[in-house]
Scaffold this active site. Structure first.
Site, PDB file in Angstrom:
ATOM      1  N   GLU A  65     -12.296  -0.615 -10.256  1.00 34.05           N
ATOM      2  CA  GLU A  65     -11.843  -1.558 -11.295  1.00 34.05           C
ATOM      3  C   GLU A  65     -12.780  -1.645 -12.502  1.00 34.05           C
ATOM      4  O   GLU A  65     -12.325  -1.834 -13.635  1.00 34.05           O
ATOM      5  CB  GLU A  65     -11.653  -2.950 -10.683  1.00 34.05           C
ATOM      6  CG  GLU A  65     -10.492  -3.047  -9.717  1.00 34.05           C
ATOM      7  CD  GLU A  65     -10.781  -2.445  -8.344  1.00 34.05           C
ATOM      8  OE1 GLU A  65      -9.817  -2.108  -7.620  1.00 34.05           O
ATOM      9  OE2 GLU A  65     -11.985  -2.302  -7.993  1.00 34.05           O
ATOM     10  N   ASP A  87      -4.306 -10.241  -8.368  1.00 37.33           N
ATOM     11  CA  ASP A  87      -4.623  -9.291  -9.436  1.00 37.33           C
ATOM     12  C   ASP A  87      -3.469  -8.505 -10.055  1.00 37.33           C
ATOM     13  O   ASP A  87      -3.102  -8.707 -11.207  1.00 37.33           O
ATOM     14  CB  ASP A  87      -5.725  -8.326  -8.975  1.00 37.33           C
ATOM     15  CG  ASP A  87      -5.485  -7.704  -7.593  1.00 37.33           C
ATOM     16  OD1 ASP A  87      -4.385  -7.866  -7.047  1.00 37.33           O
ATOM     17  OD2 ASP A  87      -6.414  -7.056  -7.078  1.00 37.33           O
ATOM     18  N   ARG A 110       0.404   3.692  -3.284  1.00 38.02           N
ATOM     19  CA  ARG A 110      -0.266   4.972  -3.022  1.00 38.02           C
ATOM     20  C   ARG A 110       0.728   6.114  -2.861  1.00 38.02           C
ATOM     21  O   ARG A 110       0.616   7.144  -3.526  1.00 38.02           O
ATOM     22  CB  ARG A 110      -1.144   4.859  -1.769  1.00 38.02           C
ATOM     23  CG  ARG A 110      -2.227   3.813  -1.890  1.00 38.02           C
ATOM     24  CD  ARG A 110      -3.277   3.974  -0.811  1.00 38.02           C
ATOM     25  NE  ARG A 110      -4.007   2.731  -0.563  1.00 38.02           N
ATOM     26  CZ  ARG A 110      -5.233   2.663  -0.076  1.00 38.02           C
ATOM     27  NH1 ARG A 110      -5.897   3.760   0.214  1.00 38.02           N
ATOM     28  NH2 ARG A 110      -5.818   1.496   0.134  1.00 38.02           N
ATOM     29  N   GLU A 168       0.822  -1.211   0.000  1.00 41.10           N
ATOM     30  CA  GLU A 168       0.000   0.000   0.000  1.00 41.10           C
ATOM     31  C   GLU A 168       0.857   1.262   0.000  1.00 41.10           C
ATOM     32  O   GLU A 168       0.539   2.241  -0.682  1.00 41.10           O
ATOM     33  CB  GLU A 168      -0.943   0.014   1.215  1.00 41.10           C
ATOM     34  CG  GLU A 168      -1.978  -1.101   1.213  1.00 41.10           C
ATOM     35  CD  GLU A 168      -3.058  -0.957   0.148  1.00 41.10           C
ATOM     36  OE1 GLU A 168      -3.098   0.071  -0.546  1.00 41.10           O
ATOM     37  OE2 GLU A 168      -3.871  -1.893   0.009  1.00 41.10           O
TER      38      GLU A 168
END
Length: 524
Positions: free
Chosen positions: A424, A290, A141, A137
């Site tokens: 998404e 993913d 980010r 993360e």
């Protein structure tokens, strides 16, 4: 700034000397290499498209203004209670929404708001923090957001903060295999440098299987770490994603993955950072898996199509996915199931809906005979994800939807009915629009805009909802930072001309932060 090479042993008569020329990234040369203006050229456009784009811009301003008023410096806004949320993912770092929003504010030409965000990063963003952070993360980010802000504006401050924060992530790679652990303590850096070993700094998630690292986490570092290497002149970042250098850190991950046997050509979600072997055979294109696949094709694109290893890994993985996981429902909907040791679970998560856009992006560069096949597959998957929205009362999609017991593209479990402002589905709409110009994708995106306005907009921002099948919905009181980074950016780009953040020049990281395609070497 780049670190000097480690000093060689010396005698009193020969003091150590760094003979390297200081590295400098030539920003002006980089900007001249772009094939399109970052914000595009204003072509003649129909008034409806412009008004829809301006509506998305207004939503971004509303989300930002409320965050600034009630939660500036916290990680997210709680729009119902009108206060801030910190959470436990970022290890003492603050301002996740600020860093995530920077490039979206810039692209939307919200100049005043961009300056507010820039000022906060400059004056208040503290990197000297202590706490347990998610490597994944923080990378997607914060590192992604700061890198994108630098490449869009040339402001050195953004670059310097990205490099400083990037160094704090390197101890996570200090494992027997070089596969990083998922959690890092950002504060315990005093015994560590880019060129020395560190210990006791990182560990795996408590819930991850048997102390394993997660495919989507260690497989989603490549783009950012290559840019950290590019900007610092220090190969350590790329090696981490190959060890001892940023470049060497990420390249090493590939070595381990190429060495380990893949069941049916598939990549399971859990790998031991100690042994380099799979811990269990659960395969998912949604959560846990993913963005590993996404970063393979994007690494190839970002390399200006020179990273043939990434392309080969992507092609082989997609072939295995299509053979073993892609299925068609009785009602004719194509979906990607999950695989548990050879048994299919006929469920698709919202997170897996990025795959329509990914497959379309890869199809552009497949051989002629495969190109149409993959474009058709991308369109079918994107249509299925659209159906998961269309079949709900709110016209927003659930966290996961199933294809079993007569149910198609709907959540059957209470625990999967929520929508937390995820991007998404609209991400795939944006790619499909850019690659086909079929107007249905803009129409589907506009339906999402209307649903967000009707069901997620509250007095002081936007909130996720607890059940997409209930109206009026119950709100979860959270304006996720990725709503500003991704959802609103992709919706805005859907109603822009193709030259705004052109796919010729930019690759989006998995938090929608644009990173440039490496057309040439920009060392000054």
């Amino acid at each position: 700034p780049a670190q000097p090479e480690p000093a060689q042993p010396t005698t009193a008569a020969t003091p150590p000397r760094d003979t390297r020329a200081p590295f400098r990234f030539d920003y002006e040369r980089f900007r001249r290499s772009l094939r399109h203006p970052v914000r595009g050229r204003r072509h003649g456009e129909d008034p409806e498209t412009r008004s829809r784009r301006m509506k998305v811009r207004e939503m971004m301003k509303f989300a930002w203004d409320n965050y600034k008023q009630y939660a500036l410096g916290k990680n997210e806004l709680r729009p119902l209670s009108k206060n801030g949320h910190i959470g436990n993912m970022f290890g003492g770092l603050r301002g996740a929404t600020v860093v995530d929003a920077l490039d979206t504010l810039y692209i939307m030409e919200l100049e005043e708001e961009f300056q507010e965000a820039k000022k906060w990063v400059e004056k208040s963003f503290d990197l000297n923090v202590n706490g347990e952070a998610s490597l994944f993360e923080v990378n997607i980010r914060y590192i992604g957001g700061l890198l994108a802000a630098y490449y869009l504006t040339g402001e050195e401050m953004f670059k310097n903060k990205a490099l400083e924060l990037g160094e704090k992530l390197l101890p996570a790679f200090n494992t027997p295999t070089g596969i990083p652990r998922g959690v890092i303590n950002l504060g315990r850096q005093d015994t560590c440098s880019l060129f020395s070993s560190c210990s006791g700094m990182s560990w795996s998630w408590g819930w991850a299987s048997a102390g394993s690292s997660i495919l989507a986490e260690f497989g989603t570092l490549h783009l950012e770490f290559l840019h950290l290497s590019e900007l610092s002149g220090n190969p350590v970042f790329a090696e981490k994603a190959i060890p001892v250098s940023p470049l060497s850190q990420v390249m090493n991950i590939r070595k381990v993955l190429n060495r380990v046997e893949k069941p049916q050509g598939l990549y399971p979600n859990f790998l031991s950072p100690v042994t380099g072997n799979w811990v269990q055979h659960h395969v998912s294109i949604g959560g846990l898996g993913d963005s590993f696949y996404e970063y393979l094709i994007k690494s190839w694109l970002m390399s200006d199509k020179k990273d043939s290893e990434a392309k080969r890994m992507y092609d082989n993985a997609l072939e295995a996915i299509e053979k073993h996981l892609v299925r068609k429902s009785a009602g004719g909907l194509t979906y990607i199931a999950e695989w548990r040791g050879g048994v299919l679970d006929h469920k698709m998560g919202h997170l897996a809906c990025f795959s329509g856009g990914m497959i379309a992006l890869g199809a552009e560069h497949a051989g002629e005979e495969r190109k149409q096949h993959y474009m058709d597959l991308a369109a079918e998957i994107t249509n299925t994800c659209h159906e998961s929205y269309a079949r709900s009362d709110t016209k927003l999609g659930p966290e996961a939807f199933r294809f079993d017991a007569g149910t198609e593209a709907m959540a059957t479990r209470l625990s999967e009915r929520y929508y937390i402002l995820r991007p998404e589905v609209v991400e795939s709409f944006m790619y499909m629009w850019r690659l086909t110009h079929d107007p249905k994708y803009r129409q589907w995106g506009w339906e999402v805009v209307k649903a967000l306005e009707k069901h997620c907009r509250v007095e002081a921002g936007f909130s996720g909802i607890r059940d997409v099948y209930t109206t009026p919905p119950t709100h979860d009181n959270m304006q996720q930072s990725f709503f500003l980074a991704e959802t609103l950016k992709y919706l805005y780009l859907l109603f822009c001309e193709d030259d705004v953040l052109s796919l010729d020049d930019w690759v989006f990281n998995t938090e929608a932060h644009p990173l440039p395609v490496n057309h040439t070497n920009f060392k000054a």
